[in-house]
Scaffold this motif. Structure first.
Motif, PDB file in Angstrom:
ATOM      1  N   LEU A  71      47.796  49.801 -10.793  1.00 37.86           N
ATOM      2  CA  LEU A  71      47.025  49.066 -10.387  1.00 37.86           C
ATOM      3  C   LEU A  71      47.637  47.461 -10.259  1.00 37.86           C
ATOM      4  O   LEU A  71      47.189  46.798  -9.330  1.00 37.86           O
ATOM      5  CB  LEU A  71      45.866  48.656 -11.467  1.00 37.86           C
ATOM      6  N   ALA A  72      48.616  47.295 -10.987  1.00 37.31           N
ATOM      7  CA  ALA A  72      49.437  45.945 -11.091  1.00 37.31           C
ATOM      8  C   ALA A  72      50.769  46.444 -11.523  1.00 37.31           C
ATOM      9  O   ALA A  72      51.021  47.136 -12.376  1.00 37.31           O
ATOM     10  CB  ALA A  72      48.687  45.135 -11.865  1.00 37.31           C
ATOM     11  N   GLY A  73      51.896  45.605 -10.820  1.00 41.32           N
ATOM     12  CA  GLY A  73      53.194  45.720 -11.544  1.00 41.32           C
ATOM     13  C   GLY A  73      53.997  47.066 -10.666  1.00 41.32           C
ATOM     14  O   GLY A  73      53.294  47.510  -9.954  1.00 41.32           O
ATOM     15  N   GLU A  74      55.180  47.100 -11.097  1.00 42.15           N
ATOM     16  CA  GLU A  74      55.991  47.974 -10.322  1.00 42.15           C
ATOM     17  C   GLU A  74      56.839  48.799 -11.322  1.00 42.15           C
ATOM     18  O   GLU A  74      57.264  48.360 -12.368  1.00 42.15           O
ATOM     19  CB  GLU A  74      57.089  47.334  -9.338  1.00 42.15           C
ATOM     20  N   ALA A  75      57.033  50.198 -11.061  1.00 46.67           N
ATOM     21  CA  ALA A  75      57.618  51.134 -11.899  1.00 46.67           C
ATOM     22  C   ALA A  75      58.428  52.051 -11.107  1.00 46.67           C
ATOM     23  O   ALA A  75      58.037  52.403  -9.726  1.00 46.67           O
ATOM     24  CB  ALA A  75      56.627  51.641 -12.859  1.00 46.67           C
ATOM     25  N   ARG A  76      59.437  52.779 -11.677  1.00 53.80           N
ATOM     26  CA  ARG A  76      60.281  53.850 -11.027  1.00 53.80           C
ATOM     27  C   ARG A  76      59.927  55.046 -12.205  1.00 53.80           C
ATOM     28  O   ARG A  76      60.571  54.742 -13.240  1.00 53.80           O
ATOM     29  CB  ARG A  76      61.664  53.368 -10.540  1.00 53.80           C
ATOM     30  N   LEU A  77      59.739  55.960 -11.342  1.00 53.59           N
ATOM     31  CA  LEU A  77      59.747  57.480 -12.209  1.00 53.59           C
ATOM     32  C   LEU A  77      60.821  58.421 -11.709  1.00 53.59           C
ATOM     33  O   LEU A  77      61.053  58.208 -10.196  1.00 53.59           O
ATOM     34  CB  LEU A  77      58.202  57.908 -12.218  1.00 53.59           C
ATOM     35  N   ARG A  78      61.226  58.957 -12.548  1.00 48.71           N
ATOM     36  CA  ARG A  78      62.123  60.485 -12.158  1.00 48.71           C
ATOM     37  C   ARG A  78      61.615  61.500 -12.492  1.00 48.71           C
ATOM     38  O   ARG A  78      61.569  61.676 -13.940  1.00 48.71           O
ATOM     39  CB  ARG A  78      63.564  60.127 -12.557  1.00 48.71           C
ATOM     40  N   GLY A  79      61.227  62.557 -11.798  1.00 46.85           N
ATOM     41  CA  GLY A  79      60.910  63.840 -12.428  1.00 46.85           C
ATOM     42  C   GLY A  79      61.907  65.087 -11.847  1.00 46.85           C
ATOM     43  O   GLY A  79      61.857  65.185 -10.649  1.00 46.85           O
TER      44      GLY A  79
END
Length: 312
Positions: A83-91
């Motif tokens: 909904l807000a902010g940024e993130a990075r995921l690794r699967g």
């Protein structure tokens, strides 16, 4: 609310947050957190293994290793809505960048990691794995970005936030189960959209509806009383709707006949069933008259049941 337990928590420090996630979702390790890390979360546990949370947090990073997964495997699949902010995921070997308006399905049984680039506002929902893969073993929607502009996604987001923010309310018995069922069905639609690569909730809903009818039919093929009218009565769908769901199979009755004949042919070709008469095999798959079975079999395969059995 019967069947719904909503908790509001505020905590400071990555250790406390790690303990909360490990307790309510799955095992991970907080590898770094902002110096004055803080999180505010609303968390709900429903029936049927469904739980969801709305989380506002400082920047943090985490990792879930194969060792942690093996110690506490979780049978759920998770959907994160940014909904807000940024993130990075690794699967595994796949990287997903999350920005406002994006979402991703995550598999806790896959080693994964992630980090955020500042304050975050997310909704996280988890349901049993079989609820999202029961239409097939296709989980290709996992670790793939999903848009939040579909109707199913918007309804899901609104429903979760309304439940979490409603506070004490009067509710009828069964509301918890109803909310859990609605969460599962909406997440099915979102997953199906991702699998199909289409934005149409209607198409996803049709696929889910067809799967449910197929499951009912395939588990009862040996019942000669199984008819489209009976199936319509059981599912609550009109016969016209069922015909539309199976229009590519020339209708529901044609689908049933083809599946019965396919299974009968497999039995005829099975040497372990050589002692079973053709009439018995026909009856096993819902054909009450051997002549009707033989005629339908020849029409389908261009061979008689006897010819197929001899060739086998």
């Amino acid at each position: 609310m019967p069947g719904v337990e909503v908790s509001v928590i505020t905590m400071h420090g990555g250790g406390a947050w790690e303990t909360f996630v490990n307790t309510h979702f799955y095992n991970l390790e907080v590898t770094s957190a902002a110096r004055e890390f803080a999180v505010c979360a609303r968390f709900a546990t429903l029936t049927q293994g469904v739980r969801f949370s709305e989380v506002r947090s400082s920047a943090w990073a985490f990792e879930s290793t194969a060792h942690q997964i093996s110690n506490a495997p979780d049978d759920g699949l998770m959907l994160i809505l940014q909904l807000a902010g940024e993130a990075r995921l690794r699967g595994g070997d796949t990287y997903v960048d999350l920005r406002p308006g994006h979402a991703v399905f995550c598999d806790p049984l896959t080693p994964h990691a992630g980090h955020s680039h500042g304050p975050q506002h997310q909704i996280v929902a988890m349901v049993p794995r079989e609820a999202l893969t029961s239409y097939g073993d296709d989980a290709s929607f996992v670790w793939q970005p999903v848009g939040m502009d579909s109707m199913a996604m918007r309804v899901l987001c609104t429903m979760i936030t309304d439940v979490l923010r409603s506070g004490p309310v009067a509710a009828a018995p069964g509301d918890g189960a109803g909310l859990a069922g609605a969460t599962v069905e909406l997440m099915r639609s979102v997953a199906m959209n991702a699998v199909l690569g289409r934005g149409s909730v209607c198409q996803a809903a049709r696929a889910v509806a067809r799967r449910d009818v197929e499951n009912y039919v395939l588990s009862r093929l040996g019942d000669p009383a199984l008819t489209p009218a009976r199936i319509a009565s059981h599912t609550g769908a009109s016969r016209r709707h069922l015909a539309n769901l199976f229009q590519h199979d020339a209708g529901l009755a044609a689908f049933m006949r083809a599946e019965r004949l396919r299974r009968a042919r497999a039995d005829l070709e099975n040497p372990d069933l050589a002692a079973l008469s053709t009439a018995a095999i026909a009856a096993k798959w819902g054909f009450t008259r051997p002549s009707t079975f033989s005629r339908a079999f020849r029409q389908q395969y261009g061979l008689s049941p006897r010819q197929v059995r001899r060739a086998g």
